[in-house]
Design a protein around this motif. Structure first.
Motif, PDB file in Angstrom:
ATOM      1  N   LEU A   7       0.833  -1.203   0.000  1.00 20.59           N
ATOM      2  CA  LEU A   7       0.000   0.000   0.000  1.00 20.59           C
ATOM      3  C   LEU A   7       0.866   1.251   0.000  1.00 20.59           C
ATOM      4  CD1 LEU A   7      -2.813   1.245   0.181  1.00 20.59           C
ATOM      5  CD2 LEU A   7      -2.599   1.139   2.677  1.00 20.59           C
ATOM      6  N   ALA A   8       1.931   1.228   0.785  1.00 21.70           N
ATOM      7  CA  ALA A   8       2.801   2.405   0.846  1.00 21.70           C
ATOM      8  C   ALA A   8       3.441   2.668  -0.510  1.00 21.70           C
ATOM      9  CB  ALA A   8       3.883   2.194   1.907  1.00 21.70           C
ATOM     10  N   ALA A   9       3.884   1.608  -1.190  1.00 19.95           N
ATOM     11  CA  ALA A   9       4.506   1.773  -2.501  1.00 19.95           C
ATOM     12  C   ALA A   9       3.509   2.346  -3.502  1.00 19.95           C
ATOM     13  CB  ALA A   9       5.043   0.424  -2.989  1.00 19.95           C
ATOM     14  N   ALA A  10       2.260   1.832  -3.447  1.00 17.85           N
ATOM     15  CA  ALA A  10       1.243   2.315  -4.376  1.00 17.85           C
ATOM     16  C   ALA A  10       0.942   3.787  -4.136  1.00 17.85           C
ATOM     17  CB  ALA A  10      -0.027   1.474  -4.239  1.00 17.85           C
ATOM     18  N   LEU A  11       0.835   4.153  -2.858  1.00 19.30           N
ATOM     19  CA  LEU A  11       0.520   5.539  -2.544  1.00 19.30           C
ATOM     20  C   LEU A  11       1.674   6.466  -2.933  1.00 19.30           C
ATOM     21  CD1 LEU A  11      -1.294   5.134   0.894  1.00 19.30           C
ATOM     22  CD2 LEU A  11      -2.305   5.638  -1.344  1.00 19.30           C
ATOM     23  N   LYS A  49       3.492  10.603  -9.258  1.00 15.84           N
ATOM     24  CA  LYS A  49       2.882  11.082 -10.500  1.00 15.84           C
ATOM     25  C   LYS A  49       2.331  12.497 -10.326  1.00 15.84           C
ATOM     26  CE  LYS A  49       0.551   8.459 -13.116  1.00 15.84           C
ATOM     27  NZ  LYS A  49      -0.477   7.563 -13.676  1.00 15.84           N
ATOM     28  N   LYS A  50       1.982  12.833  -9.105  1.00 15.05           N
ATOM     29  CA  LYS A  50       1.389  14.151  -8.879  1.00 15.05           C
ATOM     30  C   LYS A  50       2.323  14.988  -8.008  1.00 15.05           C
ATOM     31  CE  LYS A  50      -3.281  12.326  -9.293  1.00 15.05           C
ATOM     32  NZ  LYS A  50      -4.628  12.304  -8.774  1.00 15.05           N
ATOM     33  N   ARG A  51       3.619  14.824  -8.262  1.00 19.02           N
ATOM     34  CA  ARG A  51       4.599  15.503  -7.415  1.00 19.02           C
ATOM     35  C   ARG A  51       4.532  17.013  -7.530  1.00 19.02           C
ATOM     36  NH1 ARG A  51       7.019  13.059 -11.651  1.00 19.02           N
ATOM     37  NH2 ARG A  51       8.266  14.313 -13.092  1.00 19.02           N
ATOM     38  N   LEU A  53      -0.431  12.133   0.968  1.00 21.37           N
ATOM     39  CA  LEU A  53      -0.367  10.720   0.583  1.00 21.37           C
ATOM     40  C   LEU A  53       0.668   9.963   1.401  1.00 21.37           C
ATOM     41  CD1 LEU A  53      -0.717  10.957  -3.296  1.00 21.37           C
ATOM     42  CD2 LEU A  53      -2.365   9.970  -1.696  1.00 21.37           C
ATOM     43  N   LEU A  54       1.801  10.583   1.654  1.00 20.22           N
ATOM     44  CA  LEU A  54       2.833   9.939   2.453  1.00 20.22           C
ATOM     45  C   LEU A  54       2.358   9.706   3.883  1.00 20.22           C
ATOM     46  CD1 LEU A  54       6.066  11.748   1.208  1.00 20.22           C
ATOM     47  CD2 LEU A  54       5.384   9.386   0.788  1.00 20.22           C
ATOM     48  N   ALA A  55       1.643  10.691   4.427  1.00 23.11           N
ATOM     49  CA  ALA A  55       1.130  10.539   5.792  1.00 23.11           C
ATOM     50  C   ALA A  55       0.130   9.397   5.867  1.00 23.11           C
ATOM     51  CB  ALA A  55       0.490  11.853   6.252  1.00 23.11           C
ATOM     52  N   VAL A  56      -0.771   9.324   4.870  1.00 24.42           N
ATOM     53  CA  VAL A  56      -1.756   8.234   4.832  1.00 24.42           C
ATOM     54  C   VAL A  56      -1.069   6.893   4.705  1.00 24.42           C
ATOM     55  CG1 VAL A  56      -3.628   7.235   3.471  1.00 24.42           C
ATOM     56  CG2 VAL A  56      -3.615   9.689   3.953  1.00 24.42           C
TER      57      VAL A  56
END
Length: 199
Positions: A133-137, A143-145, A154-157
């Motif tokens: 999940l972390a890799a996917a997020l 992609k939206k950097r 996203l990183l926090a989630v």
């Protein structure tokens, strides 16, 4: 059939033996009869002190197994286990046991487990692992950097999700097995079942 041998009468199967007394010049005696049954030396099915046993993976549990010889059994009785979960072993002390008349014989059964004895599986098979999940997020965030705030969110989630999934994956799985406790002497075999739970 008139028995004329001077040796003993040998009984090899269930039958009735009849006898009379006879002498020339005398009237035959009344007929006496006796029914004979040939008994096969054997023993009772193993009696377990408990029929269910729960063990924490990596530890061991014990119970007492008792068998009773019957019909003059003299050959030793050996014990074994079948159906143990992966990583579990069983030992009997003593093994074998030697009959002495019809006195009940006991042995102590010890079942030892390893940390892998319980079924190893993901308790939540329909949920992805925390690392996946972390890799996917992170990939989505990459992609939206251009949106730094969204990337941080996203990183926090992903960190929170990783923690949650790790906590869920830390629960110990449970394995339940039917273990056969088998006693054997010569060609005679008797089995009793034990319900074993490893968690």
């Amino acid at each position: 059939t008139l028995y004329t041998s001077s040796t003993n009468i040998i009984i090899t199967a269930a039958e009735t033996v009849q006898a009379i007394g006879a002498e020339t010049g005398y009237t035959n005696s009344a007929v006496a009869s006796a029914a004979y049954t040939v008994l096969t030396p054997t023993f009772t099915a193993p009696s377990l002190s408990v029929t269910t046993l729960t063990i924490v993976a990596g530890q061991s549990g014990t119970l007492t197994v008792t068998v009773t010889p019957e019909n003059g059994l003299t050959t030793p009785i050996t014990f074994a286990c079948t159906g143990l979960p992966t990583g579990a072993t069983c030992t009997f002390n003593p093994n074998p046991v030697t009959p002495s008349g019809s006195t009940p014989l006991t042995t102590t059964l010890t079942i030892a487990t390893t940390s892998a004895s319980a079924a190893l599986h993901n308790p939540n098979p329909f949920l992805p692992g925390g690392a996946t999940l972390a890799a996917a997020l992170c990939f989505l965030g990459w992609k939206k950097r251009r949106n730094v705030l969204q990337l941080l969110l996203l990183l926090a989630v992903s960190v929170i999700s990783l923690s949650l999934f790790t906590a869920c994956g830390g629960s110990r799985p449970t394995s339940t097995s039917t273990v056969g406790i088998t006693a054997t002497s010569g060609t005679s075999t008797q089995t009793s079942n034990l319900t074993l739970t490893v968690n």
